[in-house]
Scaffold this active site. Sequence first.
Site, mmCIF file in Angstrom:
data_model
loop_
_atom_site.group_PDB
_atom_site.id
_atom_site.type_symbol
_atom_site.label_atom_id
_atom_site.label_comp_id
_atom_site.label_asym_id
_atom_site.label_seq_id
_atom_site.Cartn_x
_atom_site.Cartn_y
_atom_site.Cartn_z
ATOM 1 C CE LYS A 1 -9.225 6.396 -1.278
ATOM 2 N NZ LYS A 1 -8.284 6.368 -2.228
ATOM 3 C CD GLU B 1 -2.249 5.016 -2.375
ATOM 4 O OE1 GLU B 1 -2.571 3.826 -2.288
ATOM 5 O OE2 GLU B 1 -2.692 5.678 -2.953
HETATM 6 N N1 PSU Z 1 -6.812 3.236 -3.529
HETATM 7 C C1 PSU Z 1 -7.785 2.274 -3.474
HETATM 8 N N2 PSU Z 1 -8.078 1.772 -2.529
HETATM 9 C C2 PSU Z 1 -7.629 2.201 -1.363
HETATM 10 C C3 PSU Z 1 -6.843 3.123 -1.255
HETATM 11 C C4 PSU Z 1 -6.517 3.670 -2.336
HETATM 12 O O1 PSU Z 1 -8.345 1.977 -4.766
HETATM 13 O O2 PSU Z 1 -7.916 1.541 -0.357
HETATM 14 C C5 PSU Z 1 -6.231 3.732 0.125
HETATM 15 C C6 PSU Z 1 -5.432 4.982 0.167
HETATM 16 O O3 PSU Z 1 -3.952 4.471 0.186
HETATM 17 C C7 PSU Z 1 -5.679 5.954 1.007
HETATM 18 C C8 PSU Z 1 -6.533 5.077 1.971
HETATM 19 O O4 PSU Z 1 -4.632 6.500 1.703
HETATM 20 O O5 PSU Z 1 -7.439 4.267 1.049
HETATM 21 C C9 PSU Z 1 -7.498 5.464 2.965
HETATM 22 O O6 PSU Z 1 -7.927 4.411 3.673
HETATM 23 P P1 PSU Z 1 -8.655 4.781 5.417
HETATM 24 O O7 PSU Z 1 -9.857 5.554 4.900
HETATM 25 O O8 PSU Z 1 -8.882 3.536 5.863
HETATM 26 O O9 PSU Z 1 -7.656 5.560 6.010
#
Ligand code: PSU
Length: 310
Positions: A165, A11
């Site tokens: 997270k 990713e």
């Molecule tokens: N790692 C980070 N910051 C991020 C992400 C990962 O340090 O913003 C990303 C990942 O790619 C994950 C996404 O899929 O955050 C999820 O964001 P959202 O809640 O907006 O869908």
Amino acid sequence: MSGTQPIVALESTVLTHGLPREPRKLSAKFLAAHPEWDESLGVNLALALACEDAVRAAGAVPATVAVIDGEPRAGLSRDELERLAAATDAPKLSLANLGYACANRQSGGTTVAATALIAKANGIRVFSTGGIGGVHRGWGRTLDISADLNAIATHPVLIVSAGPKAILDLSATMEVIETLGIPTIGMGTRSLPRFTVEPSPELKISESVDSAAQVASVANAHWSLRPDCGVLVFQPCPAAFALGSGDAEAAIERALAEAASRGIRGAATTPFLLAQLAQAFDGTRILEANLALLIANARLAASIAMHLAT
Ligand code: PSU
Ligand code: MN
């Protein structure tokens, strides 16, 4: 699944939105545990290269996923990785804005959701990330649920992460994962890993395994029954680097209050909260936890890909 090439997708929102673009001095403890780490490079580029190396060392082929000049790509050259890592305006690409980015020839980092889509389009079954998105705290008010969850349920990829997270509502996230019928497998743990935070004593995972071979056999059985649905493998952040629950929770509360007072919403929420958390710890502690788990996840994903390919 037999006979397929052992490829691991990686990713890239973590590169564009999650890590410093500049070099940082890391601790002796981190460098001893990661002797290949190149301290002269920006942290995000060094991490991308370290994850690719970890995949290769386990015998598999790394494919960092991103959008480059409007093309969805699985596998970047060193030059392309450097460009993406250096860009200050790269968009965070999820399912909703991927088409716009392609039509406008943008280059950006892909979230778990967009990485799953591009991995599937390229016939890649395994990918590695840090923490997955999920149901945000305050969802009753904001209805903020990451596109990651539905994407995982509808793309046949096995995703190795360190869990959702820790900034999220983890209990609600696990409920949605169950509703969507996504299998979750704890790697050597029955307690839920929480990204850079030690596993939760309260939230349990009912399915747990101890080896990459066992993961591959569960994934094959799952795909014979549900060929279009992904699989989540949760591996805890390496214990030597994980944050304790108490410290992390206090910092998360402060980050959430700061986000509310600044009116941060939507796609900006996750990067903002993670950046606030990073600031709350003495410069490198949370950063090293993040780097250590990303490298460990790439290694495990490679080992699973090797088992799936035989
Ligand atoms: N790692 C980070 N910051 C991020 C992400 C990962 O340090 O913003 C990303 C990942 O790619 C994950 C996404 O899929 O955050 C999820 O964001 P959202 O809640 O907006 O869908
Ligand atoms: Mn969201």
